[in-house]
Design a protein around this motif. Structure first.
Motif, PDB file in Angstrom:
ATOM      1  N   ILE A 175      41.854 -12.422  -0.248  1.00 49.08           N
ATOM      2  CA  ILE A 175      41.539 -12.600  -1.346  1.00 49.08           C
ATOM      3  C   ILE A 175      40.956 -11.090  -2.333  1.00 49.08           C
ATOM      4  O   ILE A 175      41.234 -10.598  -2.960  1.00 49.08           O
ATOM      5  CB  ILE A 175      40.407 -13.856  -1.705  1.00 49.08           C
ATOM      6  CG1 ILE A 175      39.915 -15.091  -1.363  1.00 49.08           C
ATOM      7  CG2 ILE A 175      38.867 -13.640  -3.028  1.00 49.08           C
ATOM      8  CD1 ILE A 175      39.084 -16.028  -1.082  1.00 49.08           C
ATOM      9  N   SER A 176      40.374 -10.006  -1.330  1.00 48.18           N
ATOM     10  CA  SER A 176      39.645  -9.050  -1.823  1.00 48.18           C
ATOM     11  C   SER A 176      41.383  -8.295  -2.417  1.00 48.18           C
ATOM     12  O   SER A 176      41.457  -7.667  -3.333  1.00 48.18           O
ATOM     13  CB  SER A 176      39.243  -8.329  -0.782  1.00 48.18           C
ATOM     14  OG  SER A 176      38.922  -6.848  -1.025  1.00 48.18           O
ATOM     15  N   THR A 177      42.030  -8.457  -1.265  1.00 49.59           N
ATOM     16  CA  THR A 177      43.433  -7.816  -0.911  1.00 49.59           C
ATOM     17  C   THR A 177      44.185  -8.042  -2.814  1.00 49.59           C
ATOM     18  O   THR A 177      45.311  -7.300  -2.879  1.00 49.59           O
ATOM     19  CB  THR A 177      44.649  -7.520  -0.181  1.00 49.59           C
ATOM     20  OG1 THR A 177      43.769  -7.293   0.763  1.00 49.59           O
ATOM     21  CG2 THR A 177      45.491  -6.395  -0.207  1.00 49.59           C
ATOM     22  N   TYR A 178      44.570  -9.343  -3.128  1.00 49.74           N
ATOM     23  CA  TYR A 178      46.041  -9.966  -3.197  1.00 49.74           C
ATOM     24  C   TYR A 178      45.097 -10.577  -5.016  1.00 49.74           C
ATOM     25  O   TYR A 178      45.343 -10.681  -5.525  1.00 49.74           O
ATOM     26  CB  TYR A 178      46.523 -11.196  -2.693  1.00 49.74           C
ATOM     27  CG  TYR A 178      47.257 -11.140  -1.265  1.00 49.74           C
ATOM     28  CD1 TYR A 178      48.485 -10.430  -2.102  1.00 49.74           C
ATOM     29  CD2 TYR A 178      46.761 -10.874  -0.321  1.00 49.74           C
ATOM     30  CE1 TYR A 178      49.090  -9.902  -1.409  1.00 49.74           C
ATOM     31  CE2 TYR A 178      47.885  -9.825   0.184  1.00 49.74           C
ATOM     32  CZ  TYR A 178      48.861  -9.435   0.126  1.00 49.74           C
ATOM     33  OH  TYR A 178      49.999  -9.472   1.474  1.00 49.74           O
ATOM     34  N   SER A 179      43.901 -10.902  -4.515  1.00 47.82           N
ATOM     35  CA  SER A 179      43.480 -10.480  -6.474  1.00 47.82           C
ATOM     36  C   SER A 179      44.014  -9.446  -7.175  1.00 47.82           C
ATOM     37  O   SER A 179      43.947  -9.567  -8.438  1.00 47.82           O
ATOM     38  CB  SER A 179      42.087 -10.690  -6.729  1.00 47.82           C
ATOM     39  OG  SER A 179      41.314  -9.551  -5.650  1.00 47.82           O
TER      40      SER A 179
END
Length: 278
Positions: free
Chosen positions: A181-185
């Protein structure tokens, strides 16, 4: 990456592609012709692909085993909401002799892939309906004399969630979802802004969507896809799935258009079947 391209694109166009087109697609990720040919050769030796010659061109297509694996993976990748549980556990117990260690090791990998968790030596469980997959594994590895398979209810003394804690490292899985989530958001917001301004080419969308699926499919190797009744009330996997869906939809049309452009140049499309999340 080749598996990802077969699963997300090629399987919707007859499962077959000319090696030249595959090389063209893989070059978008920085892979050269030689590395692609070596990888394809390795995949063939593992029994996932077959080839045929048409004139002076070599075409590669999934074997029945490859098709089955790709279909299973696609179902799990795009199962965006946890399933309702029927309250039963699938339990596989085995005592495979030492002289068949290789089979035992391969079986363990297959069980993990399918979503089983180990609660004791030689004892694997899953709350998901995997009877078909288990019977196929038993048949394929010819281990009927060494296994027992049960569909049963847990009668305690602990709760069902205690079995989950024994079988799977939920905290680690949740952290991996959070990392996704952190990377792809951030990537999603960047690409959404770029697409709103028409600053992303179809090729760039193809690369971004393929990388997204390639990264998300890694969850298949450690997230068993537990039913909601056995998950914590707050589960980061739900948010990761929602992000994946939104991001995939954002890129889907442009990415498919690029793939079709490459594919149509050298392959006969029998039936157009774009792959979008329903």
């Amino acid at each position: 990456m080749i598996f990802t391209i077969y699963g997300d694109y090629i399987r919707h166009y007859g499962n077959k592609i000319w090696i030249g087109s595959l090389i063209h697609l893989m070059k978008e990720f920085g892979h050269n012709e030689q590395s692609v040919r070596v990888a394809v050769s390795r995949i063939m030796k593992q029994g996932w692909l077959e080839s045929e010659k048409v004139g002076n061109k070599s075409y590669y297509f999934l074997t029945p085993r490859g098709e089955a694996r790709i279909e299973e993976a696609a179902i799990r990748i795009f199962a965006l909401n946890p399933k309702k549980w029927d309250g039963k556990w699938r339990m596989l117990m085995y005592t495979i002799p030492e002289e068949k260690r290789r089979i035992r090791d391969e079986l363990r990998k297959e069980l993990i892939w399918s979503g089983f968790g180990s609660i004791a030596n030689g004892c694997w469980i899953s709350p998901n309906n995997l009877e078909k997959e288990v019977h196929l594994l038993i048949k394929n590895y010819d281990i009927q004399a060494h296994v027992d398979f049960f569909v049963a209810e847990y009668q305690g003394p602990e709760k069902n969630r205690t079995l989950v804690e024994k079988g799977w490292p939920l905290q680690e899985i949740a952290e991996k979802h959070q990392q996704f989530i952190s990377t792809y958001s951030k990537k999603f917001m960047e690409h959404q802004s770029m697409m709103d301004k028409n600053l992303m080419s179809d090729a760039e969308c193809f690369v971004a969507r393929t990388m997204l699926v390639h990264e998300y499919r890694k969850f298949l190797f450690f997230d068993p896809g537990l039913p909601k009744e056995l998950l914590p009330e707050v589960w980061s996997g739900n948010d990761a799935a929602k992000l994946f869906e939104k991001y995939y939809r954002l890129l889907a049309q442009s990415a498919s258009r690029f793939f079709e452009h490459v594919f149509r140049e050298d392959n006969d499309i029998r039936e157009k079947n774009e792959f979008f999340i329903d």
